[in-house]
Motif scaffolding. Structure first.
Motif, short mmCIF file in Angstrom:
data_model
loop_
_atom_site.label_atom_id
_atom_site.label_comp_id
_atom_site.label_asym_id
_atom_site.label_seq_id
_atom_site.Cartn_x
_atom_site.Cartn_y
_atom_site.Cartn_z
N THR A 1 2.77 -3.19 44.15
CA THR A 1 2.68 -3.08 45.92
C THR A 1 1.42 -2.17 46.68
N ASP B 1 0.81 -9.48 48.10
CA ASP B 1 2.62 -10.04 48.16
C ASP B 1 2.84 -11.26 46.97
N GLU C 1 3.74 -8.63 43.96
CA GLU C 1 5.19 -7.41 44.38
C GLU C 1 6.10 -8.97 44.00
N THR D 1 8.65 -8.00 41.01
CA THR D 1 10.09 -8.26 41.29
C THR D 1 11.36 -8.75 40.54
N ARG E 1 9.51 0.05 44.94
CA ARG E 1 8.39 -0.20 45.42
C ARG E 1 7.78 1.11 46.28
#
Length: 178
Positions: free
Chosen positions: A74, A79, A82, A86, A103
């Motif tokens: 993050t 991206d 991340e 997740t 985040r």
């Protein structure tokens, strides 16, 4: 779309095919990140996977590892990672709310996790030797000196993958983070 064009996994040969087979056996598929690294530098991918094995066998919990990796991703602005961390964080039992809090830089309500987040944030957002206060704070919640090595390894591995993904603009093969 990824900037670096690589052959499909099924067309891999030699060392690349071997490392892809190991990943497929362990994970069921080869994530786009590993496809790109393996096609271009199979020995680098092997080194990353070996280091990931060391980290997985460390005394950090899987949730701690994913907390570090998600936060670093993050903060770095990757991206791809991340999104990946997740999903992987959910697989370790971190709740969607906790993942969102990590985040967003919000307290999670877990003092040890929040201390880990503060420590990693300090590592990532400052330069030079960390303060005695930051060192004392992470030790005060129960992280051992050996675990500080493992936290450092988790940060380093994540920075490597973040950096490559930012260069490549690797196509997401995980659900994007909203």
């Amino acid at each position: 779309m990824s900037r670096i064009t690589v052959p499909p996994v099924a067309q891999a040969t030699g060392a690349t095919a071997e490392v892809y087979a190991q990943i497929k056996k362990a994970a069921g598929s080869v994530p786009n990140l590993f496809v790109a690294i393996g096609a271009l530098a199979p020995e680098s991918l092997k080194a990353v996977l070996n280091a990931e094995g060391v980290l997985a066998a460390s005394t950090l919990s899987k949730q701690d590892v994913e907390t570090v990796k998600l936060l670093v991703s993050t903060l770095t602005g990757c991206d791809y990672c991340e999104a990946a961390h997740t999903v992987l964080g959910k697989m370790t039992g971190l709740s969607p709310e906790t993942l969102r809090q990590i985040r967003k830089g919000e307290p999670t309500g877990d003092a040890k996790r929040d201390a880990l987040i503060a420590f990693v944030r300090t590592i990532q957002q400052t330069s030079g030797t960390i303060s005695n206060e930051a060192f004392a704070a992470i030790r005060a919640v129960g992280y051992s000196e050996a675990q500080l090595v493992d936290i450092s390894l988790a940060v380093a591995l994540t920075i490597f993958t973040n950096t490559f993904n930012r260069i490549n603009d690797t196509d997401l093969d995980f659900p994007p983070v909203k």
